[in-house]
Structure formats: structure tokens, C-alpha cells
Design a protein around this motif. Structure first.
Motif, PDB file in Angstrom:
ATOM      1  N   PRO A  38      45.427   1.513  -8.854  1.00 49.40           N
ATOM      2  CA  PRO A  38      44.273   2.415  -8.819  1.00 49.40           C
ATOM      3  C   PRO A  38      42.996   1.812  -9.389  1.00 49.40           C
ATOM      4  O   PRO A  38      41.909   2.333  -9.125  1.00 49.40           O
ATOM      5  CB  PRO A  38      44.740   3.602  -9.671  1.00 49.40           C
ATOM      6  N   ASP A  39      43.111   0.740 -10.156  1.00 50.45           N
ATOM      7  CA  ASP A  39      41.918   0.150 -10.770  1.00 50.45           C
ATOM      8  C   ASP A  39      41.487  -1.160 -10.122  1.00 50.45           C
ATOM      9  O   ASP A  39      40.554  -1.812 -10.590  1.00 50.45           O
ATOM     10  CB  ASP A  39      42.142  -0.062 -12.263  1.00 50.45           C
ATOM     11  N   THR A  44      38.572   8.171  -6.836  1.00 50.32           N
ATOM     12  CA  THR A  44      38.790   9.433  -7.543  1.00 50.32           C
ATOM     13  C   THR A  44      39.480   9.187  -8.877  1.00 50.32           C
ATOM     14  O   THR A  44      39.094   9.748  -9.908  1.00 50.32           O
ATOM     15  CB  THR A  44      39.638  10.383  -6.674  1.00 50.32           C
ATOM     16  N   TRP A  45      40.492   8.322  -8.874  1.00 50.53           N
ATOM     17  CA  TRP A  45      41.217   7.968 -10.106  1.00 50.53           C
ATOM     18  C   TRP A  45      40.287   7.273 -11.092  1.00 50.53           C
ATOM     19  O   TRP A  45      40.303   7.576 -12.292  1.00 50.53           O
ATOM     20  CB  TRP A  45      42.401   7.070  -9.754  1.00 50.53           C
ATOM     21  N   GLN A  46      39.482   6.366 -10.595  1.00 51.50           N
ATOM     22  CA  GLN A  46      38.586   5.627 -11.482  1.00 51.50           C
ATOM     23  C   GLN A  46      37.506   6.520 -12.078  1.00 51.50           C
ATOM     24  O   GLN A  46      37.098   6.330 -13.227  1.00 51.50           O
ATOM     25  CB  GLN A  46      37.972   4.443 -10.738  1.00 51.50           C
ATOM     26  N   LEU A  47      37.051   7.511 -11.327  1.00 53.17           N
ATOM     27  CA  LEU A  47      36.081   8.457 -11.885  1.00 53.17           C
ATOM     28  C   LEU A  47      36.659   9.151 -13.106  1.00 53.17           C
ATOM     29  O   LEU A  47      36.013   9.238 -14.161  1.00 53.17           O
ATOM     30  CB  LEU A  47      35.687   9.490 -10.831  1.00 53.17           C
ATOM     31  N   HIS A  65      38.560  17.401  -9.333  1.00 53.03           N
ATOM     32  CA  HIS A  65      38.463  16.472  -8.201  1.00 53.03           C
ATOM     33  C   HIS A  65      39.693  15.580  -8.123  1.00 53.03           C
ATOM     34  O   HIS A  65      40.160  15.252  -7.028  1.00 53.03           O
ATOM     35  CB  HIS A  65      37.196  15.632  -8.329  1.00 53.03           C
ATOM     36  N   MET A  66      40.224  15.201  -9.284  1.00 53.37           N
ATOM     37  CA  MET A  66      41.449  14.397  -9.295  1.00 53.37           C
ATOM     38  C   MET A  66      42.614  15.198  -8.713  1.00 53.37           C
ATOM     39  O   MET A  66      43.421  14.654  -7.956  1.00 53.37           O
ATOM     40  CB  MET A  66      41.759  13.975 -10.734  1.00 53.37           C
ATOM     41  N   ARG A  67      42.701  16.473  -9.057  1.00 52.42           N
ATOM     42  CA  ARG A  67      43.781  17.296  -8.509  1.00 52.42           C
ATOM     43  C   ARG A  67      43.623  17.442  -6.991  1.00 52.42           C
ATOM     44  O   ARG A  67      44.603  17.378  -6.257  1.00 52.42           O
ATOM     45  CB  ARG A  67      43.810  18.663  -9.191  1.00 52.42           C
ATOM     46  N   PHE A  68      42.380  17.612  -6.540  1.00 51.68           N
ATOM     47  CA  PHE A  68      42.146  17.655  -5.091  1.00 51.68           C
ATOM     48  C   PHE A  68      42.528  16.326  -4.450  1.00 51.68           C
ATOM     49  O   PHE A  68      43.063  16.294  -3.331  1.00 51.68           O
ATOM     50  CB  PHE A  68      40.665  17.947  -4.793  1.00 51.68           C
TER      51      PHE A  68
END
Length: 283
Positions: free
Chosen positions: A5-6, A54-57, A97-100
Motif C-alpha cells: 500500500p505504500d 486511499t490507504w496512504q491518505l 473514505h478508507m472504509r469506502f
């Protein structure tokens, strides 16, 4: 090779653009219409990139230490000051947003229970301090403060990194099934409870979150216009849901039992969305 993810590491400009997008995902523009030229289909690489950013945010912008300090202040004061509410809204938007992102881009279309728990408690706390429920504000703020301990948060990020990417076909079927749930309500002019209305709104929120992420990695004016149209529906439904929550708290209605028809201002826009999506499917 497992999903990372990164890697690649998104630029600060991309992260900021995504953040700015999600902060206006419920802004209302009653003149907004569905842009029929918008192309929301995406390939495998784009699906994975949407999840990655999204993960990085969340990982890079959660400001966990500062957020926990504010939660403790809210708990001790049993209310949230205006500046604290603004900061709270920003952090909550990133978790939502992460859950979405999990719902949209993971082929299982589910999210870890830890993320779901935190996001739900954020919603409960926001309702509490907005509606002057002092004891509930105290209790929920302390609960969130504990749930967001750095060790627990790292575990949550680790669970979120165990991402199983959806395929373009899987993702397309997921969106079609989501749209069908709206069609089932509109076709029969069903009345809905507050809880059912909230479930419909979450479908729109997921669609808005997807478009707001896609337009970061594939910027174009058609996706921008679609985002405004979806944000309008999302905002109208959000305002109505806030009223339903307030009426439930004051005892004027029963959120889980009382039924009502969808207001025309929302109904007509949902129908426009369905018609546009069905036309796009037939082309």
C-alpha cells in the motif's frame, strides 16, 4: 507479490488533491446534472492505485497524536468547540473514505472490523456533541481515545494492508448490485425508515468516494462534473439524515420504525442517476 500500500509513494500533491476532494463530497449544487460523457470504468492498475492512495491518505494524514489530544479535551469538556469540530470533521472524513475504499476496491467488498468500529464511533460522537448530549459525548470521546491508541492504530493499518484487489469485472458487478438496491426502492415507491434511508445514502457515498478517488489518478472535467452531481445527492441525503437523527433524539420520531417516502428533491436525482447508468450500460 503481495500488494504494497505504500509503494509507489504518492506525491504530497496527489494526497492533498484527494483530501480536498473528499472534503467537498457533500457540497450541494442544485444545478448539477449527470455528465453523460463521464467514463467511470477502470482497469486493474487503476483499481489498485485508487486503494493505494486511499490507504496512504489515512496513514500519512491521520495526525493521530493531535487527534487523541482533542478527543480528551472534548471528553473532559463534554462538548466540542468549533475549531475542534472542524478538525474532527477532517479526520473522520479520512476514516470514512478508507472504509469506502475497502467496500469499493477489495474483491470481498468488506472492511476490517477495527476500522468499522472506529468509524461508527466517530459518527456516534459527532451526533452527540452536535446535539448537546453531554454524557454521551464524554463516553464516546473516551472510547475513541482508547480505540485510537498508536499500537491499535498500527494494527488497523496492517489489516488494511492485507488488501485483495477487485478485478474490473468484480467491481462492475458490485456497482450494478448497489444500483439495483436503489432501483428496488424507487420502482415500488417504497417508504423507508431512517435506517433504510441511511443505507441508501451509503451507496451514494461509496459511489462519490470512488469518483473522487478516480479523478485524482485520472483527472478530467467529466469526472469533476460527475463528482459535483453525486456530492449534491450525498449532501441532500446527509442533511435529511441529520434531521432524522435529531428527531429521534428529541423523541419526535422513531428512526428504526417510522417510514416516509423519499423527498422529490432526492428522488428525481436518484432517478436521473439510474437512467444515466443504465444508458451507459447499454452503449
Amino acid at each position: 507479490m503481495p500488494f504494497q500500500p505504500d509503494i509507489p509513494y504518492a506525491s504530497e500533491n496527489l494526497i492533498t488533491t484527494l483530501f480536498n476532494n473528499i472534503m467537498v463530497d457533500d457540497d450541494i449544487d442544485l444545478n448539477a446534472t449527470y455528465p453523460y460523457q463521464a467514463n467511470t470504468a477502470c482497469n486493474q492498475e487503476e483499481l489498485e492505485e485508487c486503494y493505494r492512495i486511499t490507504w496512504q491518505l489515512l496513514a500519512r494524514r491521520s495526525r493521530l497524536q493531535e487527534f487523541r489530544r482533542i478527543l480528551m479535551k472534548i471528553a473532559l469538556r463534554r462538548k466540542a468547540l468549533f475549531k475542534e469540530q472542524e478538525f474532527y470533521k477532517e479526520i473522520r472524513a479520512q476514516f470514512k473514505h478508507m472504509r469506502f475504499g475497502c467496500s469499493n476496491f477489495d474483491r470481498r467488498h468488506i472492511y476490517p472490523w477495527q476500522l468499522h468500529f472506529i468509524t461508527c464511533q466517530m459518527g456516534f460522537l459527532q451526533d452527540a456533541f452536535r446535539n448537546g448530549q453531554r454524557f454521551k459525548t464524554f463516553r464516546k470521546a473516551l472510547l475513541l481515545w482508547g480505540a485510537l491508541h498508536p499500537l491499535l492504530f498500527r494494527q488497523t493499518l496492517k489489516r488494511l494492508a492485507a488488501f485483495k484487489p477487485a478485478t474490473p469485472e468484480n467491481f462492475k458487478n458490485f456497482q450494478k448490485n448497489e444500483l439495483k438496491k436503489i432501483i428496488d426502492v424507487l420502482n415500488f415507491d417504497q417508504k423507508v425508515t431512517g435506517h433504510q434511508f441511511h443505507s441508501l445514502r451509503k451507496i451514494i457515498s461509496r459511489r462519490t468516494a470512488y469518483v473522487d478517488t478516480l479523478r485524482v489518478i485520472r483527472p478530467n472535467k467529466e469526472l469533476d462534473a460527475l463528482s459535483i452531481f453525486l456530492a449534491t445527492i450525498n449532501g441532500l441525503m446527509g442533511d435529511m439524515h441529520d434531521e432524522l437523527i435529531l428527531r429521534h433524539i428529541t423523541g419526535d420520531s422513531n428512526y428504526n420504525k417510522e417510514q416516509f417516502p423519499l423527498p422529490d428533491i432526492i428522488n428525481v436525482r436518484l432517478k436521473a442517476l439510474i437512467e444515466a447508468e443504465q444508458l451507459s450500460e447499454n452503449l
